[in-house]
Design an enzyme around this catalytic site. Structure first.
Site: not given
Length: 340
Positions: A55, A182
């Site tokens: 990201s 995550k």
């Protein structure tokens, strides 16, 4: 040598990993691989692991060929620096299961050791409440990937899809090629529940991994709960703040781990956690553009995100730099860097 040819990935260990930004040339927005490789080495020499095309790396803005180029550049930089044992985690999330599997294959061929997959939020309305569909995504991707895969739970980037601890622990048990999760949902309770399951001594024997080097690890997605993560047998964090202050975040992780055996270190761990947590919250509000502005100020590279992400305003960047939380982190990082 590609990961299709290597049957054993480089070990995935507990610790701090940074989602490395993708840097772009000012006018053309072409990849700035020179800045990228510099930053890979800067973080790696501080003891931080690398996540490429995640990201923070603006994966959604990257062409397939650019993802491959970044993985190759990271591997080249690490190897040239003598860090041949360091694994690379590559972002492989895409709009469809099919494309995710293709990106996993690309990542393996390019030299990545692990993939990390987020489910697309484009059709979140149809998928979010469908446990069968959610599990099927990571199950199929992990089964067909040549490299182990991590689950990436980030509601903010997936249309609000937020996996609960039951789904994640079921995936951990049922998918031997999954190597962790995550949690950018920031849910410490969820992390605790998952870590309780996968850190149990019986887990490895009951649910063996496809690769012994790739255990199922539980990472936070921010640095503001590294200390709680350590206390519940979690395994560190994959966090954007490690780009800005790699030495500080690694020091915090190590101190938290050591304080489990030596309670006298807990007070200092709490102090560092406070400094890091305040900075994390402040810098995160400025998003990718803010992180890049700080990198420009600290290390001489950063630039702007790719459009349509807007650049940070000059006044906003200055205010971010001047903020007491940012300056507290900068002082800590500079202090620790001098000791290296």
């Amino acid at each position: 040598m590609s990961n299709d040819q290597r049957t054993i990935p480089r070990p995935l260990r507990p610790g701090i990993y940074a989602p490395i930004p993708s840097f772009f040339l000012e006018q053309s927005e072409e990849l700035d691989l020179q800045a990228f490789e510099k930053h890979v080495i800067l973080t790696a020499t501080a003891g931080v692991g690398q996540v490429v095309a995640g990201s923070m790396g603006e994966a959604i803005h990257l062409a397939r060929s650019e993802r491959i180029a970044l993985i190759k550049a990271a591997r080249r930089a690490l190897d040239a620096a003598g860090l041949t044992d360091r694994p690379i985690i590559a972002g492989i999330g895409a709009g469809s299961t099919r494309e995710t599997i293709e990106l996993a294959h690309d990542a393996a061929e390019a030299g990545a050791d692990y993939g990390i997959a987020i489910i697309s939020g484009y059709f979140a309305g149809a998928i979010a409440g469908n446990k069968k569909a959610l599990k099927a995504y990571w199950k199929e991707v992990s089964e067909k990937s040549a490299i182990p895969v991590l689950v990436y739970n980030y509601p903010g980037a997936s249309g609000g899809i937020n996996l609960d601890s039951d789904i994640i622990t079921e995936l951990a048990k049922e998918c031997p090629n999954l190597a962790g999760v995550k949690l950018t949902c920031g849910d410490v309770g969820k992390l605790t529940r998952i870590a309780t399951v996968v850190s149990d001594p019986s887990f490895t024997s009951l649910y063996p991994r496809k690769h012994a080097n790739a255990p199922f690890l539980v990472f936070g997605g921010y640095t503001d709960f590294i200390l709680p993560t350590a206390m519940v047998n979690g395994h560190g964090a994959i966090t954007g703040l490690a780009n800005v202050a790699p030495n500080a975040v690694v020091k915090l992780f190590k101190l938290c781990e050591e304080s489990r055996a030596d309670p006298s270190l807990l007070q200092e761990a709490q102090r560092l956690q406070g400094v890091v947590a305040q900075a994390d919250a402040t810098i995160a509000k400025a998003s990718i553009a803010g992180t890049k502005a700080l990198l420009e100020r600290l290390y001489g590279y950063g630039g702007n995100p790719r459009r349509p992400l807007p650049p940070i305003e000059t006044s906003t960047a200055q205010a971010l730099w001047d903020h007491p939380h940012t300056q507290g982190l900068v002082r800590l990082e500079q202090e620790l860097s001098k000791r290296q």
